[in-house]
Design a protein around this motif. Structure first.
Motif, PDB file in Angstrom:
ATOM      1  N   ALA A 215       0.849  -1.194   0.000  1.00 38.67           N
ATOM      2  CA  ALA A 215       0.000   0.000   0.000  1.00 38.67           C
ATOM      3  C   ALA A 215       0.881   1.238   0.000  1.00 38.67           C
ATOM      4  N   ARG A 216       0.697   2.111  -0.981  1.00 37.22           N
ATOM      5  CA  ARG A 216       1.509   3.323  -1.068  1.00 37.22           C
ATOM      6  C   ARG A 216       1.210   4.285   0.079  1.00 37.22           C
ATOM      7  N   VAL A 217       2.267   4.981   0.537  1.00 36.67           N
ATOM      8  CA  VAL A 217       2.095   6.050   1.528  1.00 36.67           C
ATOM      9  C   VAL A 217       2.772   7.340   1.084  1.00 36.67           C
ATOM     10  N   ASP A 218       3.436   7.329  -0.078  1.00 36.96           N
ATOM     11  CA  ASP A 218       4.152   8.526  -0.539  1.00 36.96           C
ATOM     12  C   ASP A 218       3.200   9.688  -0.795  1.00 36.96           C
ATOM     13  N   ASP A 219       1.913   9.414  -0.992  1.00 39.42           N
ATOM     14  CA  ASP A 219       0.928  10.467  -1.213  1.00 39.42           C
ATOM     15  C   ASP A 219       0.069  10.719   0.025  1.00 39.42           C
ATOM     16  N   LEU A 220       0.475  10.171   1.166  1.00 33.89           N
ATOM     17  CA  LEU A 220      -0.306  10.322   2.395  1.00 33.89           C
ATOM     18  C   LEU A 220       0.388  11.186   3.435  1.00 33.89           C
ATOM     19  N   GLY A 221       1.373  11.966   3.021  1.00 34.12           N
ATOM     20  CA  GLY A 221       2.134  12.765   3.976  1.00 34.12           C
ATOM     21  C   GLY A 221       1.263  13.713   4.778  1.00 34.12           C
TER      22      GLY A 221
END
Length: 510
Positions: A215-221
């Motif tokens: 699951a990506r988190v790079d766009d959840l900062g």
């Protein structure tokens, strides 16, 4: 990809004790489940939602205390040792539609630097380092953190497809981080979600695939920052808030993603700016804070000790500003306010004048044909209510002001706030009276008031506050929400106030 939940990294190598100290081992339900995670704040762990779900294959989790007792071990790459911190998880906050949660620890972790959350997406073919405490090829419950290299095969909306070069994500690695390591900087890009588990102990020997989905988190900062800020906001001494003002001080505008900010002056003369959040969760309207003025240490003093009223206003050309009435009658316009402080100071009325010491309340709104929220409405100790249109151009020149009411009733107005509650061409005025009654005046303009609506009765609970402010704190379509800090230290948000009343009350600080 019909993979299964990855309840360590088979084929990976054990990490040395001083590496990846931000790695987290999660024991869920006294051995019911084992997961991995990563420390992104002294008191918050980023991991997979499936770790806490009834069915890990359908990672649906409700915000709040975890269903099963969960213990986190942080800063201990070798679990047989005694270093690091062991503490409970007190609540989980899921990200809707993605196998990601933030897990709050019962106490902050010391001696470990949290890892940064990436802000740039991974690229196809990029190499990432995956770490975890799960199974290996030969160990059912390994004692050591393992790490291995994986290649990004595909970047999709909210997830990554990765393949281990010589390792697989195994049971116990769920929630473990996929890390980008570049120029000495380490950041988390994604967390482990599902895997084929080829080569992991207990997997069918015929299964050789080492692919996984993270699951990506790079766009959840922004979301991560907002969640980890929650306990900080709640810990403020809200019973000591004396004045609050709303506006777009850190950016944003009506209709955008970032909601209105709030400026608070405290009884010790400290001034704090609270940055509006970027989502529509009314329980958590703010995402960060900035100190604009420190409380003075005796024998030093601060000008903010003398602030009598403050109100947010928009003068155009950037961030919103602030109007302040001081104890000596001086009236000051700060054309712009942001996280770095107050800018464009302009004196609207000189100190020790004979007029403005008689003002009792001020609020700025859009009450004239000018579309800026820079029309100043003022109540006076003789019962007058005046409107000063286009403050940025006219200032408070007497020839420009309009007397829109002159009744002894207005001497009992304790707090006033502009708002866009009824959708009129001009903004409305919300008034709290000394007896606790609250009245809404729709569509105030240079001609005066046009009707009124009672939204709180006499002797209401609203007598128990020193401040209130209308603003766009939830949907951000218009300034139709009201925030009130109470004398007992709690804070309430009333979203979507209109002519019918205040509707739902949400305790954003209990």
């Amino acid at each position: 990809m019909a993979s299964v939940p990855a309840y360590a990294v088979a084929g990976g190598t054990a990490t040395p004790g001083g590496a990846y100290t931000f790695a987290v081992k999660l024991d869920i339900g006294d051995g019911k489940r084992s997961c991995s995670g990563v420390l992104v704040d002294k008191q918050w762990v980023l991991t997979a939602a499936g770790c806490f779900a009834d069915d890990p294959r359908s990672p649906k989790v409700t915000e709040g205390a975890p269903k099963w007792k969960t213990t986190a071990t942080v800063g201990r790459a070798d679990l047989t040792g005694t270093g690091g911190t062991v503490t409970d998880v007190t609540q989980v906050v899921p990200y809707a539609g993605r196998d990601v949660v933030m897990a709050q620890l019962a106490k902050p972790v010391s001696g470990v630097t949290p890892v940064a959350v990436a802000s740039a997406p991974p690229a196809q073919g990029e190499e990432l380092k995956v770490i975890g405490f799960g199974r290996t090829k030969t160990e059912w419950v390994p004692d050591k953190l393992h790490a291995a290299a994986f290649t990004v095969d595909a970047v999709q909306d909210g997830k990554l497809e990765i393949t281990g070069k010589s390792a697989a994500v195994c049971k116990g690695d769920t929630g473990g981080p996929a890390l980008r390591e570049s120029a000495g900087r380490v950041e988390v890009v994604a967390v482990n979600s599902t895997s084929w588990q080829g080569g992991c102990l207990g997997t069918d020997p015929a299964e050789s695939r080492t692919g996984a989905v993270d699951a990506r988190v790079d766009d959840l900062g922004a979301w991560v920052r907002q969640v980890r800020y929650r306990p900080v906001f709640a810990a403020a001494p809200w019973e000591k808030a004396t004045h609050i003002a709303s506006g777009y001080f850190t950016g944003g505008s009506a209709g955008g993603t970032r909601h209105m900010d709030m400026i608070v002056r405290w009884n010790d003369a400290e001034v704090t700016l609270y940055q509006g959040a970027d989502d529509k969760d009314p329980r958590h309207p703010f995402a960060a804070e900035y100190q604009l003025a420190e409380p003075p240490k005796p024998p030093k003093t601060s000008i903010w000790q003398h602030a009598k009223q403050i109100t947010g206003a928009s003068f155009g050309g950037g961030t919103d500003g602030l109007v302040v009435r001081w104890g000596d009658g001086e009236l000051t316009q700060y054309t712009h306010v942001d996280a770095k402080g107050f800018h464009g100071e302009k004196q609207l009325a000189k100190a020790k004048n004979t007029i403005w010491p008689h003002a009792t309340q001020i609020t700025a709104g859009r009450y004239s044909a000018n579309q800026q929220r820079d029309d100043l409405l003022v109540t006076w100790d003789d019962g007058r209510v005046t409107l000063h249109p286009d403050l940025g151009t006219n200032g408070v020149a007497e020839k420009a002001q309009k007397v829109i009411a002159n009744k002894s009733t207005w001497t009992h107005a304790t707090h006033i706030s502009a708002g866009d509650f009824t959708g009129k061409k001009t903004m409305d005025l919300l008034v709290r009276w000394s007896d606790g009654e609250v009245t809404l005046y729709p569509g105030v303009d240079t001609a005066g008031f046009h009707g009124e609506t009672n939204v709180r009765p006499e002797k209401s609970y609203w007598t128990n506050t020193n401040a209130m402010a209308g603003g766009a704190f939830v949907a951000n379509d218009r300034a139709n929400d009201v925030i009130i800090p109470w004398d007992n230290g709690s804070v309430s948000l009333y979203p979507g106030v209109d002519a019918a009343g205040t509707h739902e009350e949400i305790k954003i600080v209990k």
